[in-house]
Design an enzyme around this catalytic site. Structure first.
Site, PDB file in Angstrom:
ATOM      1  N   ASP A  23     -34.463 -11.901 -11.810  1.00 58.17           N
ATOM      2  CA  ASP A  23     -34.899 -10.620 -11.243  1.00 58.17           C
ATOM      3  C   ASP A  23     -34.493  -9.513 -12.220  1.00 58.17           C
ATOM      4  O   ASP A  23     -33.376  -9.502 -12.735  1.00 58.17           O
ATOM      5  CB  ASP A  23     -34.254 -10.380  -9.873  1.00 58.17           C
ATOM      6  CG  ASP A  23     -34.817 -11.325  -8.812  1.00 58.17           C
ATOM      7  OD1 ASP A  23     -35.923 -11.866  -9.018  1.00 58.17           O
ATOM      8  OD2 ASP A  23     -34.151 -11.524  -7.786  1.00 58.17           O
ATOM      9  N   HIS A  80     -34.011 -18.458 -10.956  1.00 59.91           N
ATOM     10  CA  HIS A  80     -34.248 -19.051  -9.640  1.00 59.91           C
ATOM     11  C   HIS A  80     -35.746 -19.189  -9.418  1.00 59.91           C
ATOM     12  O   HIS A  80     -36.553 -18.656 -10.188  1.00 59.91           O
ATOM     13  CB  HIS A  80     -33.588 -18.188  -8.537  1.00 59.91           C
ATOM     14  CG  HIS A  80     -34.037 -16.766  -8.523  1.00 59.91           C
ATOM     15  ND1 HIS A  80     -33.604 -15.828  -9.434  1.00 59.91           N
ATOM     16  CD2 HIS A  80     -34.914 -16.114  -7.724  1.00 59.91           C
ATOM     17  CE1 HIS A  80     -34.173 -14.667  -9.188  1.00 59.91           C
ATOM     18  NE2 HIS A  80     -34.994 -14.819  -8.160  1.00 59.91           N
ATOM     19  N   ARG A 122     -42.294 -20.338   5.035  1.00 62.03           N
ATOM     20  CA  ARG A 122     -41.073 -19.608   4.672  1.00 62.03           C
ATOM     21  C   ARG A 122     -41.408 -18.127   4.562  1.00 62.03           C
ATOM     22  O   ARG A 122     -42.437 -17.759   3.985  1.00 62.03           O
ATOM     23  CB  ARG A 122     -40.553 -20.127   3.327  1.00 62.03           C
ATOM     24  CG  ARG A 122     -39.387 -19.318   2.747  1.00 62.03           C
ATOM     25  CD  ARG A 122     -38.876 -19.986   1.475  1.00 62.03           C
ATOM     26  NE  ARG A 122     -37.916 -19.165   0.765  1.00 62.03           N
ATOM     27  CZ  ARG A 122     -36.615 -19.084   1.077  1.00 62.03           C
ATOM     28  NH1 ARG A 122     -36.138 -19.779   2.081  1.00 62.03           N
ATOM     29  NH2 ARG A 122     -35.808 -18.316   0.377  1.00 62.03           N
ATOM     30  N   HIS A 165     -37.736 -17.624 -12.661  1.00 54.64           N
ATOM     31  CA  HIS A 165     -37.605 -16.282 -13.254  1.00 54.64           C
ATOM     32  C   HIS A 165     -36.205 -15.725 -12.998  1.00 54.64           C
ATOM     33  O   HIS A 165     -35.434 -16.283 -12.216  1.00 54.64           O
ATOM     34  CB  HIS A 165     -38.631 -15.309 -12.621  1.00 54.64           C
ATOM     35  CG  HIS A 165     -38.379 -15.062 -11.157  1.00 54.64           C
ATOM     36  ND1 HIS A 165     -38.709 -15.980 -10.174  1.00 54.64           N
ATOM     37  CD2 HIS A 165     -37.809 -14.021 -10.492  1.00 54.64           C
ATOM     38  CE1 HIS A 165     -38.357 -15.517  -8.987  1.00 54.64           C
ATOM     39  NE2 HIS A 165     -37.796 -14.324  -9.143  1.00 54.64           N
TER      40      HIS A 165
HETATM   41  O1  LIG Z   1     -38.546 -16.419  -1.612  1.00 54.34           O
HETATM   42  C1  LIG Z   1     -37.539 -16.642  -2.251  1.00 54.34           C
HETATM   43  O2  LIG Z   1     -36.582 -17.223  -1.787  1.00 54.34           O
HETATM   44  C2  LIG Z   1     -37.439 -16.190  -3.684  1.00 54.34           C
HETATM   45  C3  LIG Z   1     -38.237 -14.950  -3.963  1.00 54.34           C
HETATM   46  C4  LIG Z   1     -37.907 -14.345  -5.275  1.00 54.34           C
HETATM   47  O3  LIG Z   1     -37.241 -14.896  -6.100  1.00 54.34           O
HETATM   48  C5  LIG Z   1     -38.408 -12.996  -5.568  1.00 54.34           C
HETATM   49  O4  LIG Z   1     -39.133 -12.410  -4.742  1.00 54.34           O
HETATM   50  O5  LIG Z   1     -38.064 -12.467  -6.661  1.00 54.34           O
HETATM   51 FE   LIG Z   2     -36.558 -13.478  -7.641  1.00 57.45          FE
END
Ligand SMILES: O=C(O)CCC(=O)C(=O)O
Ligand SMILES: [Fe+2]
Length: 327
Positions: A193, A248, A258, A191
């Site tokens: 942001d 990403h 994680r 996606h």
């Molecule tokens: O956890 C991550 O590294 C990516 C999370 C992400 O892309 C988001 O929360 O929009």
């Molecule tokens: Fe994101």
């Protein structure tokens, strides 16, 4: 076999690491270059106090360690479901609005939780504003062009805590004996942001991957002392496409969980967003996007899947709009 366009590289040597302690004009040039070429970079030697980050991290760990039923009673908690259109991932998250009143009355934790979240949000907001000021300077714009949108009292910025369980604790119930668990699983699907800028910090477990313009997916090596920064859709629009809102995703591959904490710096819902006249004039380019409000954009984005391109519908058909941007 992965298609060439989806090839993963194991190292992230191509990802810019920007040292915020260097001379200001140098930092600002490096930021602009990273935003134009990839839409993603890491910052080190930033001003965020590591104690503030550690306290926030500990509160997140405490929260995700709670029983699922308790977590489900907290507003903003999500388990596997991302958005309203059927996207799922091996992730649980907590989405928090960052308005001071909301943060001082969180429906989980105690006073110490409220204080940890408030301090962390303030620190990453400062960092986001500093990066945006450097960006504006590098583009030859007035310094607070972007940061004033984030500093607005009714700025619609959010903090999302993401927890990706280790592969032996998958939320889907898969067990280690299951051969498929050794394959990467989608934690958070591909996606962009939506907001202006994202400032993300993770623990020492990797999983974040970013799409490069040449088609490679590059794995970002985790560095708990750094922040990952990415251009959001609104910054792509305001720079008339000069900056890239980077695609990403997060995958879970490791036997460790994680934890990422993403601050999404956004404007007020009433803010008008569109290409900045100074950018269009300087580049002598046609205007690529029409003007819209952040509320319009959010309403439309909620109607789409996570990986859909949300910006196409806002592409400009006419060249006659001169609304005041950011007001
Ligand atoms: O956890 C991550 O590294 C990516 C999370 C992400 O892309 C988001 O929360 O929009
Ligand atoms: Fe994101």
């Amino acid at each position: 076999m992965a298609k060439e366009s989806q090839k993963i590289v194991a190292v992230d040597q191509d990802i810019p690491v920007i040292d915020m302690s260097l001379e200001r004009s140098r930092v600002s040039m490096q930021i602009v270059k990273a935003c134009e070429t990839i839409g993603f970079f890491k910052v080190v030697n930033h001003a965020v106090d590591p104690d503030v980050t550690s306290r926030m991290e500990q509160e997140s760990i405490n929260f995700f360690a709670k029983p699922v039923l308790e977590k489900k009673s907290v507003f903003g908690y999500g388990l596997k479901d991302i958005g309203l259109k059927g996207d799922i991932g091996e992730v649980e998250y907590l989405l928090l609005h960052t308005k001071p009143l909301v943060l001082s009355q969180l429906s989980f934790g105690n006073d110490s939780t409220n204080s940890a979240v408030t301090c962390y949000v303030e620190a990453v907001k400062q960092l986001a504003c500093e990066i945006l000021d450097l960006t504006a300077e590098g583009l030859g714009l007035p310094p607070h062009t972007f940061s004033k949108l984030i500093r607005a009292v009714d700025s619609d910025s959010v903090l999302r805590l993401n927890h990706y369980p280790s592969s032996d604790q998958f939320l889907s119930g898969a067990k280690l004996s299951d051969m498929s668990v050794s394959l990467p699983r989608v934690g958070f699907g591909e996606h962009t942001d939506p907001q202006i800028l994202t400032v993300l910090r993770s623990n020492e477990v990797g999983g974040l991957q970013v799409a490069f313009p040449d088609g490679r997916w590059v794995s970002v090596s985790p560095d708990p002392s750094a922040f990952c920064v990415n251009v959001g859709d609104l910054l792509q629009v305001m720079t008339n496409g000069r900056f890239i809102s980077v695609r990403h995703r997060a995958v879970t591959t490791e036997d460790a969980s994680r934890l990422s904490m993403a601050y999404f710096a956004g404007p007020s819902v009433h803010a008008k967003i569109g290409p900045l006249p100074a950018i269009i004039t300087a580049a002598d380019q046609p205007r690529l996007y029409r003007t819209f409000t952040w509320a319009d954009y959010k309403k439309f984005a909620y109607s789409l899947r996570l990986g859909d391109n949300r910006l196409d519908i806002f592409r400009s058909c006419v060249d006659d709009e001169h609304d005041e941007i950011g007001s």
